[in-house]
Enzyme design. Structure first.
Site, mmCIF file in Angstrom:
data_model
loop_
_atom_site.group_PDB
_atom_site.id
_atom_site.type_symbol
_atom_site.label_atom_id
_atom_site.label_comp_id
_atom_site.label_asym_id
_atom_site.label_seq_id
_atom_site.Cartn_x
_atom_site.Cartn_y
_atom_site.Cartn_z
ATOM 1 C CB SER A 28 -2.673 -2.170 4.827
ATOM 2 O OG SER A 28 -1.618 -2.714 5.594
ATOM 3 C CG HIS A 53 -3.079 -6.079 2.200
ATOM 4 N ND1 HIS A 53 -2.925 -6.839 1.060
ATOM 5 C CD2 HIS A 53 -1.837 -5.692 2.567
ATOM 6 C CE1 HIS A 53 -1.642 -6.898 0.750
ATOM 7 N NE2 HIS A 53 -0.962 -6.221 1.646
ATOM 8 C CG ASP A 55 1.051 -5.783 5.054
ATOM 9 O OD1 ASP A 55 1.240 -6.214 3.902
ATOM 10 O OD2 ASP A 55 0.487 -4.701 5.298
ATOM 11 C CG HIS A 87 1.817 -8.583 1.252
ATOM 12 N ND1 HIS A 87 2.107 -7.237 1.154
ATOM 13 C CD2 HIS A 87 2.757 -9.216 0.488
ATOM 14 C CE1 HIS A 87 3.156 -7.073 0.377
ATOM 15 N NE2 HIS A 87 3.567 -8.269 -0.028
ATOM 16 C CG MET A 89 5.947 -8.703 2.500
ATOM 17 S SD MET A 89 5.808 -6.959 2.940
ATOM 18 C CE MET A 89 4.298 -6.993 3.899
ATOM 19 C CG MET A 158 5.306 -5.153 -3.294
ATOM 20 S SD MET A 158 4.030 -4.890 -2.048
ATOM 21 C CE MET A 158 4.817 -3.659 -0.980
ATOM 22 C CG ASP A 192 0.668 -3.193 -0.268
ATOM 23 O OD1 ASP A 192 0.419 -2.154 0.350
ATOM 24 O OD2 ASP A 192 1.101 -4.232 0.272
#
Length: 238
Positions: A28, A53, A55, A87, A89, A158, A192
């Site tokens: 990440s 990854h 975010d 990812h 969010m 998660m 994750d």
């Protein structure tokens, strides 16, 4: 034609058709030096990462703010060979599908809690040329994602509350991973949050094959050795 030959052919066809999940380690980059992401991404790939990854947080779905598609587009030109797992969010994941596809994202992972029409969103992602990931938060029932599993390339469990790095790994989330692996043996299942050398065995034994690791890899003195350790645990379990 003999029954033995037919049986042999049947087994052969089944073997060819059967899919096998593979171990994939994705650092990440949120835990990297955000002022120098280019070098951080290149370093992670050179250390053996299978994907990156990324975010994306919008300050609405989660109480934090990171970056958007302009930065992703810049990174794509610097690390053209990397697989970008986005990812998302974000509160309205539908809004960012086309911009992220244009930026060069490879997989678009949205949260089941953030959309009212998961099938339509999954179709939109596919039509944009990206793989579909569906994520669930710790408080979300694993059964909620089952109806949409056939639309997904990957399901993300998660193992911390989304929004911030450095949280403690939630071991009880492994029951979700185990449930998904038993129900969907050929599915990519990602974990994750708080995943590192001390927690990887639990993830691997439960059936996770896509491993997101933040500070444990990015801030390690020897990231290559940590990635290798994570990989060995998953490969052994698979």
């Amino acid at each position: 034609m003999s029954a033995a030959f037919l049986t042999c052919c049947s087994y052969s066809t089944m073997a060819e058709d059967k899919k096998h999940v593979e171990c994939k380690i994705g650092p990440s980059i949120l835990n990297a030096d955000l002022s120098n992401l280019q070098d951080a991404c290149i370093k992670m790939m050179d250390c053996g990462a299978d994907y990156l990854h990324l975010d994306v947080m919008d300050g609405h779905f989660v109480p934090n703010l990171t970056f958007g598609h302009p930065l992703v587009k810049c990174l794509r030109s610097k690390v053209p060979e990397a697989f970008f797992d986005m990812h998302m969010m974000v509160a309205e994941p539908e809004k960012w599908v086309d911009p992220m596809a244009d930026a060069g994202a490879d997989q678009y992972t949205f949260h089941i809690e953030a959309t009212v029409d998961a099938p339509a969103l999954a179709r939109k992602i596919k039509e944009a040329g990206m793989k579909v990931g569906i994520g669930i938060k710790p408080g979300t029932s694993v059964e909620s994602v089952v109806p949409y599993a056939d639309l997904a390339d990957m399901i993300l469990v998660m193992t911390v509350e989304p929004g911030f790095g450095g949280q403690k790994f939630m071991g009880d989330m492994m029951t979700k991973v185990r449930f998904l692996r038993e129900k969907f043996p050929d599915m990519d299942i990602e974990v994750d949050g708080g995943v590192g050398p001390s927690t990887i065995d639990a993830c691997a034994e439960a059936g996770a094959n896509m491993i997101v690791s933040g500070s444990a890899v990015v801030n390690a003195e020897d990231p290559k050795a940590v990635i290798l350790q994570l990989r060995e645990s998953v490969v052994k379990a698979l």
